[in-house]
Design an enzyme around this catalytic site. Structure first.
Site, short mmCIF file in Angstrom:
data_model
loop_
_atom_site.label_atom_id
_atom_site.label_comp_id
_atom_site.label_asym_id
_atom_site.label_seq_id
_atom_site.Cartn_x
_atom_site.Cartn_y
_atom_site.Cartn_z
N GLN A 565 -6.68 11.58 -8.62
CA GLN A 565 -5.33 12.24 -8.09
C GLN A 565 -5.99 13.72 -7.48
O GLN A 565 -6.66 14.33 -7.70
CB GLN A 565 -4.46 12.65 -9.35
N GLU A 615 -9.09 -2.68 -12.14
CA GLU A 615 -9.26 -1.80 -10.99
C GLU A 615 -10.24 -2.57 -10.07
O GLU A 615 -11.17 -3.35 -10.42
CB GLU A 615 -9.95 -0.43 -10.88
N ASP A 726 -0.02 2.34 -12.22
CA ASP A 726 -0.26 3.44 -11.07
C ASP A 726 -0.84 3.04 -10.04
O ASP A 726 -1.90 3.28 -9.55
CB ASP A 726 -1.02 4.65 -11.72
N CYS A 754 3.50 6.97 -6.58
CA CYS A 754 3.47 7.98 -5.46
C CYS A 754 4.35 7.62 -4.59
O CYS A 754 4.63 8.43 -3.41
CB CYS A 754 2.27 8.16 -5.04
#
Length: 831
Positions: A565, A615, A726, A754
């Site tokens: 971030q 991931e 996220d 986001c």
């Protein structure tokens, strides 16, 4: 024959009127307004008309004799009389020369005549049969479908105010686009005379230079040079002389191409002549306006604006959920309750401020290029390349950039001015120096705006992106050595000295500066200082190319391409909020989807039984494994794979089988792990190793397959399952959404986004009822042409297998990006 006024009105309403056809854009005639749909009338015989009219007569009106009710013949006579009267008023060729025609007569083109070339009304039609008969409307305008109407509209566009002309009439680009060297090389060519150059706007995006040249020649326009690149909506023409220029403007301006009219724009030169008023520099968009458009507002006003934007997204979710619900099913309760909270899909709890609003970004990507004045610059682009903008401006006035990052950009710019290798040419996709990325690692603790960035930044990583195609290795090595020396000397010469930990070179050959995660990296040694000590790492081992940052008193190792971030202080508040909403406990299994370097899972590991991080970036997974070891956290496991490939098998593997009667049969977990290993090997480069626990998983599963049923139940199981996602800006993959939606044991989902636009799209699939019959046509997830994200989500929701939908419970905005119009959004979904 006597009749009452009411009977007359009823008679005229019952008669089938013969009407004329209006054009699509014609105004309503105030004198004669025909029935728009003659088929609505049902022909009646005489007796039925009489009976109908009798039933409609009010009780307080008593017509004298029975024959006062008109017959069908009388009705026809009355109807014809009124029709003739209307025709005489609207037609100037009527038999009565004293009647005044309607002011709208012949002011619109006849739609039948325009489509078919003829009209049954002939000369009596009140609409114009061609441009010759067309008259001007009472408001002094022309039919917009006529030639004169189109020309008038074009004249309005040309005659815009001066400010609008400056916004729409100029293209902000540098002279590299007009280089006459149209070959494969990137050599310095001869720049055209920009006074004879024009920009064509609204060209088809798929066109290239050859397509533009062919089009211009077909119009009979002579020119000297034409340039157009695929992916851009603008092209460039240069003429031999003023006569060719004038001829080109007359022919091409307003020319229709693929349902769009071309617009001729002026090319903005490098050097601005303030004396002749070619362009007012104050009107040019600055880097501050391009990167931080809200910087001139107070922070309180910024928060209100972002909060209002998030509320619009919540309303959009409600509207689209209504459309996505299957026919015949009642709307979800949360959709019905939205009326009580102003149409919001759930309650917006508010917006969380960023503790630091100035210089908060810990990662900055500076482009190389030329400014509007033609100066070689390292900074930010002033617009989108697809719109013809290639100008770059320094980031000195951007409040979200730290002074350290700006200083390193200035050092790099000074070095490029002396370099023998060219900067990247976006128009030709060639050059050497492309981009500078500055990543900062801060010290542990809480900081505020009052503190200088130098006091809170402990480590700095510099990553320079280059393209070594067609270059000499010896020359490149010399340039890298001089660059490292320039950075080291510049860092030491600054007051106070700048931290410099890692210097990395990324070799990328793509058109865009966005490089894949497995792009080759090269660690450069940083020259020693005068006192014989290094300011940073000097080893060339790739796994040592990393810096460290801190969140919630945890230390995180960050590799050059790993996600982290950009606003560390605000991220702490974001992760704490996600943990509070997730209802965590010792018997909770937490899935951290799109985990990056493991920041969310590791910060919440002490509150759950186990964390599974997923991931696809191999270097980020390596960082996550390292971060867990650095912080002594043992209940976290990270898997390098695409979430859509392993999510379903992982949900089946780690849930309590005794409470999974509604779940799907357990799949072969070993196959899922083998797939993870294969994916990891494909995405990892030679410097990375597989997570050590992957091979242990394979052995455990092999033993589990050969063991008895009682032994199988000894594997740790969890009663509560929570997922925190996220994802990047494009949102979750459809297969991930399907896995989350269809697994019955997953009751709580915290979505961190986001990009609220994609959150809305994903929530449509997660929160709308399933269709009884799944739509199997058009398999796949390719976007349909012209379909937005919400519409595409509604289309995919039809294919969702039968499952209980989530419901949005509450949402919160978190300002991770002060001075910009972006905002992070957190939504709690439950079922």
């Amino acid at each position: 024959m006597a009749s009452s006024p009411i009977i007359d009105e009823l008679t005229s309403a019952a008669k089938t009127l013969i009407h004329q056809h209006p054009s699509d854009d014609a105004p309503v005639d105030p004198i004669s307004t025909p029935n728009p749909n003659p088929t609505d009338y049902i022909p009646l015989n005489s007796s039925s008309i009489d009976e109908t009219l009798k039933s409609q007569i009010p009780s307080d009106i008593t017509p004298s004799p029975v024959d006062s009710i008109p017959s069908s013949d009388d009705v026809e006579a009355v109807g014809e009389k009124r029709k003739r009267a209307a025709d005489e008023k609207t037609n100037p060729k009527s038999s009565d020369p004293n009647l005044t025609p309607s002011p709208w007569f012949k002011t619109s083109l006849c739609s039948y005549f325009r489509r078919q070339g003829s009209c049954s009304h002939g000369n009596a039609c009140r609409y114009a049969h061609g441009e010759e008969e067309l008259r001007q409307k009472p408001d002094n305008t022309w039919d917009p479908t006529s030639e004169r109407g189109k020309k008038a509209k074009m004249s309005e566009n040309v005659g815009k105010s001066g400010e609008e002309e400056e916004e729409d009439g100029d293209v902000l680009f540098t002279e590299e686009m007009m280089d006459e060297n149209d070959g494969e090389g990137c050599g310095d060519g001869v720049v055209h005379d920009l006074s004879l150059s024009k920009c064509l706007v609204h060209l088809p995006i798929k066109w290239q230079s050859d397509d533009l040249k062919k089009f211009v020649r077909e119009q009979g326009v002579e020119f000297k040079f034409a340039k157009k690149r695929r992916g851009m909506v603008v092209g460039f023409l240069t003429f031999e002389n003023a006569e060719q220029l004038q001829r080109g403007l007359e022919v091409l301006d307003g020319k229709a191409v693929n349902n769009k009219n071309l617009k001729i724009a002026d090319v903005l030169p490098r050097t601005i002549d303030k004396n002749n008023g070619t362009k007012n520099p104050a009107k040019i968009k600055s880097a501050r306006e391009a990167v931080t458009p809200l910087a001139d507002l107070s922070y309180a006003d910024q928060l209100e604006q972002k909060k209002a934007s998030i509320m619009q997204m919540l309303k959009k979710l409600t509207r689209n959920a209504r459309k996505a619900c299957p026919n015949g099913k009642s709307l979800p309760e949360w959709v019905l309750q939205s009326r009580e909270i102003g149409g919001l899909s759930c309650k917006l709890e508010g917006i969380i401020e960023s503790p630091v609003t100035n210089g908060y970004r810990n990662k900055c990507e500076f482009s190389t290029g030329y400014s509007v004045e033609g100066k070689l610059t390292v900074g930010f682009m002033l617009g989108n390349f697809s719109a013809g903008v290639t100008a770059v401006e320094e980031a000195v006035d951007c409040p979200n950039i730290s002074k350290i990052a700006c200083r390193y950009a200035s050092i790099f710019q000074s070095f490029l001015e002396k370099s023998r290798l060219p900067v990247w040419n976006r128009f030709k996709s060639c050059g050497f120096w492309r981009q500078l990325t500055v990543r900062e690692g801060r010290k542990p603790g809480v900081f505020s705006n009052d503190e200088d960035a130098n006091t809170r930044i402990a480590e700095v990583m510099l990553m320079v992106q280059v393209c070594t195609t067609g270059t000499d290795e010896a020359e490149v090595a010399t340039e890298f050595e001089e660059m490292a020396k320039a950075f080291a000397e510049g860092a030491r010469a600054s007051s106070p000295p700048l931290p410099l930990t890692v210097l990395v070179v990324q070799d990328h050959v793509g058109i865009s500066n966005v490089a894949p995660p497995d792009c080759p990296l090269r660690l450069l040694p940083i020259p020693m200082s005068d006192n014989g000590t290094n300011q940073g790492q000097s080893t060339n081992v790739l796994t040592e190319a990393r810096i460290h940052d801190h969140i919630n008193n945890l230390r995180f190792s960050i590799s050059p391409t790993a996600f982290f971030q950009v606003n560390t202080s605000a991220a702490e508040k974001l992760y704490s909020l996600a943990g509070d909403w997730a209802d965590l406990g010792p018997d909770t299994l937490l899935f951290d989807v799109c985990c990056g370097t493991g920041t969310i899972g590791l910060t919440l590991a002490h509150r759950v039984g186990m964390v599974i991080g997923i991931e696809m970036n191999a270097s980020a997974v390596s960082d996550a494994e390292r971060n867990a070891k650095i912080n002594g956290i043992s209940n976290c496991k990270f898997i390098c794979s695409k979430a859509e490939d392993v999510m379903s098998s992982l949900l089946t593997e780690y849930l309590d089988e005794s409470e999974m009667e509604e779940a799907k049969p357990e799949s072969n977990a070993k196959d899922g792990v083998d797939k993870q290993i294969s994916s990891t090997e494909e995405m990892s480069n030679s410097e990375h190793v597989l997570p050590p626990n992957i091979h242990e998983e394979v052995q455990n599963i092999e033993q589990k397959d050969s063991s008895s049923e009682p032994e199988r139940s000894t594997k740790p199981r969890f009663k509560n399952v929570v997922a925190i996602v996220d994802p990047p800006r494009p949102g979750l993959h459809p297969d991930v959404i399907k896995a989350l939606r269809t697994h019955p044991r997953l009751k709580t989902l915290v979505y961190i986004s986001c990009n609220p636009e994609t959150l809305v799209a994903n929530a449509i699939e997660l929160c709308t009822p399933s269709f009884e019959k799944v739509n199997q046509e058009n398999k796949g997830h390719q976007r349909r042409r012209g379909m937005g994200t919400a519409a595409l989500a509604r289309h995919r929701a039809k294919k969702m297998p039968a499952s209980e939908p989530f419901r949005p419970v509450k949402a919160m905005a978190v300002d991770l990006f002060p001075h910009t119009d972006h905002c992070e959004m957190v939504m709690l979904l439950q079922r």
